[in-house]
Design a protein around this motif. Structure first.
Motif, PDB file in Angstrom:
ATOM      1  N   PRO A 160       2.760   4.394   3.629  1.00 50.00           N
ATOM      2  CA  PRO A 160       1.545   4.430   2.813  1.00 50.00           C
ATOM      3  C   PRO A 160       0.817   3.086   2.830  1.00 50.00           C
ATOM      4  O   PRO A 160       1.437   2.049   3.097  1.00 50.00           O
ATOM      5  N   ALA A 161      -0.476   3.125   2.539  1.00 49.44           N
ATOM      6  CA  ALA A 161      -1.269   1.897   2.484  1.00 49.44           C
ATOM      7  C   ALA A 161      -0.725   1.000   1.372  1.00 49.44           C
ATOM      8  O   ALA A 161      -0.356   1.464   0.299  1.00 49.44           O
ATOM      9  N   LEU A 162      -0.675  -0.292   1.651  1.00 56.17           N
ATOM     10  CA  LEU A 162       0.007  -1.232   0.772  1.00 56.17           C
ATOM     11  C   LEU A 162      -0.857  -1.689  -0.394  1.00 56.17           C
ATOM     12  O   LEU A 162      -1.969  -2.191  -0.207  1.00 56.17           O
ATOM     13  N   THR A 163      -0.339  -1.534  -1.596  1.00 53.66           N
ATOM     14  CA  THR A 163      -0.930  -2.154  -2.773  1.00 53.66           C
ATOM     15  C   THR A 163      -0.630  -3.648  -2.727  1.00 53.66           C
ATOM     16  O   THR A 163       0.499  -4.050  -2.435  1.00 53.66           O
ATOM     17  N   THR A 164      -1.631  -4.468  -3.010  1.00 56.80           N
ATOM     18  CA  THR A 164      -1.443  -5.904  -2.829  1.00 56.80           C
ATOM     19  C   THR A 164      -2.444  -6.690  -3.671  1.00 56.80           C
ATOM     20  O   THR A 164      -3.409  -6.125  -4.199  1.00 56.80           O
ATOM     21  N   VAL A 165      -2.201  -7.968  -3.801  1.00 57.64           N
ATOM     22  CA  VAL A 165      -3.164  -8.882  -4.414  1.00 57.64           C
ATOM     23  C   VAL A 165      -3.897  -9.573  -3.274  1.00 57.64           C
ATOM     24  O   VAL A 165      -3.284 -10.283  -2.476  1.00 57.64           O
ATOM     25  N   ALA A 195       0.475  -9.323  -9.783  1.00 58.93           N
ATOM     26  CA  ALA A 195       1.406  -8.363  -9.181  1.00 58.93           C
ATOM     27  C   ALA A 195       2.411  -7.861 -10.206  1.00 58.93           C
ATOM     28  O   ALA A 195       2.697  -6.658 -10.285  1.00 58.93           O
ATOM     29  N   ALA A 196       2.945  -8.785 -11.015  1.00 54.53           N
ATOM     30  CA  ALA A 196       3.932  -8.403 -12.036  1.00 54.53           C
ATOM     31  C   ALA A 196       3.309  -7.499 -13.096  1.00 54.53           C
ATOM     32  O   ALA A 196       3.903  -6.488 -13.509  1.00 54.53           O
ATOM     33  N   GLY A 225       2.666  -6.157  -2.480  1.00 50.54           N
ATOM     34  CA  GLY A 225       2.670  -7.422  -1.759  1.00 50.54           C
ATOM     35  C   GLY A 225       1.624  -8.369  -2.306  1.00 50.54           C
ATOM     36  O   GLY A 225       0.985  -8.098  -3.327  1.00 50.54           O
ATOM     37  N   ILE A 226       1.436  -9.466  -1.613  1.00 51.38           N
ATOM     38  CA  ILE A 226       0.395 -10.436  -1.953  1.00 51.38           C
ATOM     39  C   ILE A 226      -0.228 -10.912  -0.637  1.00 51.38           C
ATOM     40  O   ILE A 226       0.494 -11.309   0.282  1.00 51.38           O
TER      41      ILE A 226
END
Length: 321
Positions: free
Chosen positions: A263-268, A146-147, A251-252
């Protein structure tokens, strides 16, 4: 009832109809007293209040149910002393095996596990040298991924929104690893942009409303999981802050609904269904061939899911934000 596969199908059907008609229920507790299996597996999770563990619980349940086991589910509310009491109660019910979430547990829980020698598996967090058999993801890697994504997009004014990391190895590993990545990149994390909040959309939204108010705000937020990230996005929408052009949020977890947000969430992504099914199969194997010295450390791979909530940092007043 104990070995239906050994009974002729026609005979079995007659017996099943008689059982249904009479309302007969066999006494599993009596069986357990005589050394037979109870056909139950205990699973203790931190919460059932949101989607964090829903998919892993469902997949775990489906896997063990296929083999005739009933899942006894309990929630400790992120309180390890409560977890100890729940583990004790499940062991009193003579469960055939026990699953817990994470690798942080009270001294009392560790003593129970050692004394009772019931097959036990820790879910969700993986460490190659953990004291408990575990199947999960490397949460340090989740924090790093994420970082590194935010750094690759050019962000340097970064806030972090996490729960307390005391007695929560998942959050602690993610935060520690992410902080190290930022430090190595020469990014100074401003204290005023570091927020502590429980895993709650409402409380995360309230905290982020305060964090994002005014012009002195971060250009990106790294959230401990998707629940907190959803709260952050709702706060930005309330304040009229455009995502991702003005603020990026990651997010994670990739929980149910994260892809459908606007918007759709960018995540791990933590592949919860795969994790739960794998853990279910492993604990069934442990029950079938009990070995008090058995140890497994199984790692489930993570994946960065790039959607619409993160973007390249833009220039504002001549500076990269």
């Amino acid at each position: 009832m104990n070995h239906p596969d050994l009974v002729h199908p026609a005979t079995r059907k007659k017996v099943e109809l008689a059982i249904e008609k009479s309302g007969y229920i066999r006494n599993r507790a009596a069986q357990a007293m005589h050394g037979k299996r109870s056909a139950t597996i205990g699973l203790v999770v931190p919460t059932v209040a949101n989607t964090i563990f829903a998919e892993v619980v469902q997949a775990f349940n489906d896997t063990v149910s296929e083999q005739g086991f009933t899942l006894l589910l309990a929630s400790h509310g992120y309180d390890l002393e409560t977890e100890y009491r729940l583990v004790r109660k499940l062991l009193e019910h003579r469960v055939d095996a026990l699953a817990v979430v994470g690798l942080d547990h009270s001294a009392g829980t560790f003593r129970l596990i050692a004394e009772q020698r019931v097959p036990l598996l820790a879910l969700w967090n993986y460490l190659p040298d953990s004291a408990l058999p575990c199947i999960g993801v490397d949460n340090r890697e989740a924090g790093r991924m994420a970082a590194e994504h935010l750094i690759a997009l050019g962000h340097r004014r970064i806030g972090m929104v996490f729960p307390t990391t005391f007695d929560n190895d998942r959050a602690r590993d993610r935060k520690t690893a992410a902080t190290a990545v930022f430090r190595d990149a020469g990014i100074v994390l401003q204290d005023r942009w570091q927020v502590e909040v429980p895993y709650s959309i409402a409380q995360a939204k309230a905290a982020c409303l305060e964090l994002l108010a005014g012009q002195d705000r971060p250009s990106a937020l790294l959230c401990a999981n998707d629940v907190i990230a959803q709260g952050a996005i709702y706060a930005a929408a309330r304040l009229g802050i455009a995502i991702p052009t003005t603020l990026s949020v990651i997010g994670i977890g990739d929980f149910a609904g994260s892809a459908q947000m606007e918007p759709a969430l960018t995540t791990v992504r933590i592949p919860a269904q795969k994790l739960g099914a794998t853990a279910g199969r492993e604990i069934l194997a442990m029950i079938g061939a009990p070995d008090p010295n058995y140890m497994v450390h199984s790692k489930i791979e993570l994946e960065l899911i790039m959607r619409s909530s993160t973007a390249i940092a833009v220039e504002l007043s001549g500076a990269i934000v």
